[in-house]
Design a protein around this motif. Structure first.
Motif, PDB file in Angstrom:
ATOM      1  N   LEU A 173       0.765  -1.171  -0.089  1.00 57.06           N
ATOM      2  CA  LEU A 173       0.005  -0.025  -0.387  1.00 57.06           C
ATOM      3  C   LEU A 173       0.976   1.340  -0.078  1.00 57.06           C
ATOM      4  O   LEU A 173       1.520   1.308   1.009  1.00 57.06           O
ATOM      5  CB  LEU A 173      -1.275  -0.041   1.131  1.00 57.06           C
ATOM      6  N   VAL A 174       0.881   1.723  -1.132  1.00 56.14           N
ATOM      7  CA  VAL A 174       1.993   2.984  -1.084  1.00 56.14           C
ATOM      8  C   VAL A 174       1.107   4.133  -1.164  1.00 56.14           C
ATOM      9  O   VAL A 174      -0.240   4.405  -2.290  1.00 56.14           O
ATOM     10  CB  VAL A 174       2.489   3.082  -2.079  1.00 56.14           C
ATOM     11  N   THR A 175       1.019   4.999  -0.921  1.00 55.94           N
ATOM     12  CA  THR A 175      -0.140   6.410  -0.332  1.00 55.94           C
ATOM     13  C   THR A 175       1.120   7.926  -0.385  1.00 55.94           C
ATOM     14  O   THR A 175       1.533   7.915   0.645  1.00 55.94           O
ATOM     15  CB  THR A 175      -1.161   6.443   0.076  1.00 55.94           C
ATOM     16  N   LYS A 176       0.024   8.563  -0.382  1.00 55.46           N
ATOM     17  CA  LYS A 176       0.436  10.011  -0.212  1.00 55.46           C
ATOM     18  C   LYS A 176      -1.095  10.896   0.589  1.00 55.46           C
ATOM     19  O   LYS A 176      -1.079  11.887   1.153  1.00 55.46           O
ATOM     20  CB  LYS A 176       1.281  11.128  -1.271  1.00 55.46           C
ATOM     21  N   LEU A 201       3.028  -0.135   4.311  1.00 52.88           N
ATOM     22  CA  LEU A 201       2.623   0.850   4.226  1.00 52.88           C
ATOM     23  C   LEU A 201       4.087   1.599   3.624  1.00 52.88           C
ATOM     24  O   LEU A 201       4.404   2.065   4.622  1.00 52.88           O
ATOM     25  CB  LEU A 201       1.568   1.101   5.330  1.00 52.88           C
ATOM     26  N   CYS A 202       3.319   2.063   2.639  1.00 48.44           N
ATOM     27  CA  CYS A 202       4.958   3.436   2.373  1.00 48.44           C
ATOM     28  C   CYS A 202       4.136   4.416   2.499  1.00 48.44           C
ATOM     29  O   CYS A 202       3.266   4.862   1.288  1.00 48.44           O
ATOM     30  CB  CYS A 202       5.526   2.810   0.804  1.00 48.44           C
ATOM     31  N   LEU A 203       4.595   5.852   3.288  1.00 49.47           N
ATOM     32  CA  LEU A 203       3.764   7.216   2.777  1.00 49.47           C
ATOM     33  C   LEU A 203       4.986   7.649   2.060  1.00 49.47           C
ATOM     34  O   LEU A 203       6.106   7.777   2.353  1.00 49.47           O
ATOM     35  CB  LEU A 203       4.478   6.962   4.532  1.00 49.47           C
ATOM     36  N   HIS A 204       4.604   8.564   0.893  1.00 50.19           N
ATOM     37  CA  HIS A 204       5.664   9.027  -0.131  1.00 50.19           C
ATOM     38  C   HIS A 204       4.921   9.874  -0.269  1.00 50.19           C
ATOM     39  O   HIS A 204       4.561  10.195   0.019  1.00 50.19           O
ATOM     40  CB  HIS A 204       4.613   8.289  -1.284  1.00 50.19           C
ATOM     41  N   GLY A 205       6.415  10.570   0.715  1.00 49.28           N
ATOM     42  CA  GLY A 205       6.128  12.155   0.709  1.00 49.28           C
ATOM     43  C   GLY A 205       5.947  12.923   1.343  1.00 49.28           C
ATOM     44  O   GLY A 205       5.278  14.049   1.529  1.00 49.28           O
ATOM     45  N   VAL A 206       4.822  11.641   3.079  1.00 46.16           N
ATOM     46  CA  VAL A 206       4.073  12.616   3.694  1.00 46.16           C
ATOM     47  C   VAL A 206       4.647  11.839   5.172  1.00 46.16           C
ATOM     48  O   VAL A 206       5.257  10.236   5.129  1.00 46.16           O
ATOM     49  CB  VAL A 206       2.550  12.348   3.430  1.00 46.16           C
ATOM     50  N   GLU A 207       4.056  12.074   5.821  1.00 46.34           N
ATOM     51  CA  GLU A 207       4.372  12.366   7.705  1.00 46.34           C
ATOM     52  C   GLU A 207       2.956  11.359   8.155  1.00 46.34           C
ATOM     53  O   GLU A 207       2.240  12.441   8.153  1.00 46.34           O
ATOM     54  CB  GLU A 207       4.774  12.838   8.501  1.00 46.34           C
ATOM     55  N   LEU A 208       2.669  10.541   8.967  1.00 47.45           N
ATOM     56  CA  LEU A 208       1.616   9.882   9.840  1.00 47.45           C
ATOM     57  C   LEU A 208       2.149  10.737  10.705  1.00 47.45           C
ATOM     58  O   LEU A 208       2.699  10.823  11.310  1.00 47.45           O
ATOM     59  CB  LEU A 208       1.444   7.960  10.294  1.00 47.45           C
ATOM     60  N   ASP A 226      -4.430  -0.350  -3.635  1.00 44.51           N
ATOM     61  CA  ASP A 226      -4.916   1.256  -4.180  1.00 44.51           C
ATOM     62  C   ASP A 226      -5.456   1.716  -3.122  1.00 44.51           C
ATOM     63  O   ASP A 226      -6.417   1.143  -2.565  1.00 44.51           O
ATOM     64  CB  ASP A 226      -5.161   1.603  -5.643  1.00 44.51           C
ATOM     65  N   ASP A 227      -5.089   3.033  -2.201  1.00 40.65           N
ATOM     66  CA  ASP A 227      -6.008   3.458  -1.248  1.00 40.65           C
ATOM     67  C   ASP A 227      -6.953   3.839  -1.173  1.00 40.65           C
ATOM     68  O   ASP A 227      -7.807   3.866  -0.755  1.00 40.65           O
ATOM     69  CB  ASP A 227      -4.453   4.573  -0.575  1.00 40.65           C
ATOM     70  N   ASP A 228      -7.640   3.990  -2.415  1.00 41.99           N
ATOM     71  CA  ASP A 228      -9.040   4.279  -2.768  1.00 41.99           C
ATOM     72  C   ASP A 228     -10.002   3.188  -3.385  1.00 41.99           C
ATOM     73  O   ASP A 228     -10.908   3.747  -3.786  1.00 41.99           O
ATOM     74  CB  ASP A 228      -8.657   6.141  -3.650  1.00 41.99           C
TER      75      ASP A 228
END
Length: 635
Positions: free
Chosen positions: A391-394, A418-425, A471-473
């Motif tokens: 799951l790769v998401t921004k 879970l890969c956060l692409h250019g964002v932080e949780l 996909d996240d959506d």
């Protein structure tokens, strides 16, 4: 044609164990080569083999079959027709005489897709004096007649299949506390214990296997029992037929009749379906059976499973206990359950047929069931192959919903990467995700890395033998991962997925069912949010391309260039979402409305799509719960 040393040349039938210099096998189709695998004749030892398949058809243009592993190959040659169909000839020569079954195990992947189930550990299986029709291909599967061969360096066999559950006779006498073997030079050597030959024994026969004090389980080989290329028909108006077990052939006969008379007939001890039988059943959606005589309960149970895997919805409301004892509870209930109303929606019939077939595959396929039968000796080997959900998401607003969809999957051996692409949780969101009911790996990657690099980095963190992309959506039903794992096994494809057939258009708050191609077929494209491939195959084709977008197309192209097959399974359990916040690929709403079929306001509320209200927590293999009524469809 055979040539046997020490016998006159001519028409001589070799016997199991005979050494044959040259052997020719002619088969109408590849299916008949599979049937030969279970015949005692497959134990003939061969050096030079010619296989002729009169009616061979390429599974998909561009596919490249490969000779399976085989020791001491001196030469091999394959001649295929120039078109998509015709005669195929394979010639093979090995240095030392080799069982015909081993040669066919290597040849079949040249002619048809066959892909082993990936496992980090598995048992060596030997069938002693039995020829199970459900055992399947495999380099670690052997058949022997007579004593079990030993090995002085390692335990010779892990699981032994015999008619009684006892491996008899042993290659060497089982020892007592004081037993010894006296060698020629009078040195006393302890006789090998049974544990040096095998670790577990299972009673097995042509139609299934079991343990003492328990009814045997009807088993099938997924590689050849599932009919690919067929999906439907479904609905109350679909063709119906009646199955009757007959007294012919000493109670082994069956007949299937339709409104206009006989469709096909045969024997239940030969449960495979010929091309003629499948053609006769092509328009049948529901197969009803009023009476099962229970003359041969295990064979009858296995035959019912084979019919389910032919794509038929099988209904046996009065299933005898003697037959049902050889079936898993899920499957028994699906056979006995009342059919949907004839005036009901076709989709309810479709869900019912898919659920029945899914239960039959995962509970009666030998690849899953045999390790469960040997679990007392090897408890960890009964686990299904590990899958990593990538799951790769921004888009942080979708993270919880996407993780919940993966958590609700019924597949038992599943992790989340879970890969956060250019964002932080944010801290509270990270704490919630870290409490996931599934093993989860959380990583971050700077935005300057492309999408292809991001999913490649996520794959590198994955620990599963299989990887699948979420996909996240999009919307996923709880059986989605199971569907993909099963489809990979029975199709033999390098990659499997689903079509974007159900599409939710957020701007219109409408779900449409569009024509996205035929299900259960080899294809060139599947929905990117459904792709599943083994980690080994993914790396073999070069992995993901480091492109900023269209990463799905990049991988699909690499699989096809490598000669791999792509298979589209049924569309249930996946809704492709077109949200109003935009997509990298945007052909416009008209594209999804064009040629559409049924429509629903909002999302269809059904457990199969993971949208049933109150659906929480995890299950493992339960029967799908009764659904809520469908939202009134728009036509």
């Amino acid at each position: 044609m055979t040539e046997i040393p020490g016998r006159p040349r001519g028409r001589t039938a070799p016997q199991p164990g005979d050494r044959v210099v040259r052997l020719a096998v002619a088969a109408e189709s590849v299916d008949w080569l599979w049937h030969l695998m279970d015949d005692p004749f497959a134990l003939v030892q061969v050096r030079r083999l010619t296989v002729v398949v009169d009616n061979w058809r390429i599974p998909e243009g561009g596919w490249c079959g490969r000779l399976g592993p085989l020791r001491h190959v001196l030469a091999h040659q394959i001649r295929l027709p120039r078109g998509i169909q015709g005669r195929a000839v394979v010639e093979l020569e090995v240095k030392w005489s080799t069982p015909l079954r081993a040669l066919l195990t290597a040849i079949i992947p040249l002619l048809t897709p066959a892909r082993p189930m990936p496992r980090p550990a598995s048992a060596d299986v030997v069938a002693q004096d039995v020829e199970p029709g459900w055992l399947g291909l495999g380099q670690n599967i052997t058949m022997v007649r007579g004593p079990l061969p030993g090995n002085n360096d390692i335990r010779a066999h892990d699981v032994v299949l015999t008619a009684t559950g006892d491996p008899m006779p042993l290659a060497q006498p089982a020892p007592t506390e004081t037993s010894v073997v006296t060698t020629a030079d009078s040195a006393a050597v302890a006789a090998p214990a049974p544990a040096d030959l095998y670790a577990a024994t299972v009673a097995a026969g042509p139609y299934g296997a079991g343990l003492p004090q328990r009814p045997a389980t009807a088993l099938i080989d997924l590689d050849r029992a599932v009919v690919t290329g067929r999906y439907g028909p479904f609905g109350g108006s679909a063709g119906r037929a009646e199955l009757a077990f007959t007294d012919a052939e000493d109670g082994w006969g069956y007949r299937i009749t339709g409104p206009d008379g006989l469709l096909c007939e045969g024997r239940i001890d030969r449960p495979w379906r010929s091309e003629e039988v499948l053609a006769a059943l092509a328009e049948v959606g529901v197969l009803h059976c009023a009476t099962v005589p229970a003359r041969h309960p295990l064979a009858e149970a296995g035959f019912l499973v084979h019919l389910m895997l032919a794509g038929l919805l099988v209904h046996v409301p009065e299933l005898p206990e003697a037959v049902g004892a050889h079936l898993a509870e899920e499957v028994r209930e699906s056979l006995r359950a009342e059919l949907p109303a004839r005036a009901g929606q076709d989709l309810e019939w479709e869900v019912r047929a898919v659920a029945q077939r899914r239960s039959a595959m995962r509970l009666h396929a030998s690849g899953f069931a045999l390790p469960r039968l040997a679990a007392a000796a090897f408890p960890t080997l009964a686990e299904v192959p590990a899958v990593s959900a990538l799951l790769v998401t921004k888009r942080l607003q979708h993270v919880i919903e996407a993780v919940n969809a993966i958590e609700r999957q019924t597949y038992p051996n599943l992790e989340i990467v879970l890969c956060l692409h250019g964002v932080e949780l944010p801290a509270e969101l990270r704490a919630r995700v870290a409490r996931s009911a599934r093993p989860i790996e959380i990583m971050t990657l700077p935005a300057e890395h492309g999408f292809g690099e991001a999913i490649g980095a996520a794959t590198a963190r994955a620990r599963g033998s299989l990887v699948t992309k979420f996909d996240d959506d999009d919307t996923y039903g709880p059986e989605h991962v199971w569907d993909l794992v099963l489809a990979r096994q029975y199709s033999g494809a390098m990659m499997v997925g689903k079509g974007a057939e159900f599409v939710y258009l957020q701007t219109l708050d409408t779900t449409v069912r569009r024509d996205a191609g035929v299900a259960e077929q080899y294809v060139s494209v599947v929905a990117g949010g459904t792709m599943l491939i083994s980690r080994g195959d993914l790396e073999q084709v070069g992995g993901w391309r480091p492109v900023p977008r269209s990463i799905d197309r990049g991988l699909l192209d690499r699989v096809r260039r490598a000669g791999g097959l792509i298979y589209r399974t049924h569309p249930l359990g996946y809704v492709y979402q077109r949200r109003s916040d935009g997509h990298t690929w945007d052909p416009g709403l008209e594209y999804f409305l064009r040629g559409g079929g049924m429509q629903w306001s909002g999302l269809p509320r059904h457990r199969e799509f993971g949208t049933e209200s109150g659906l929480t927590g995890l299950t493992t293999m339960g029967v799908a719960a009764e659904s809520e009524p469908w939202v009134t469809p728009r036509r």
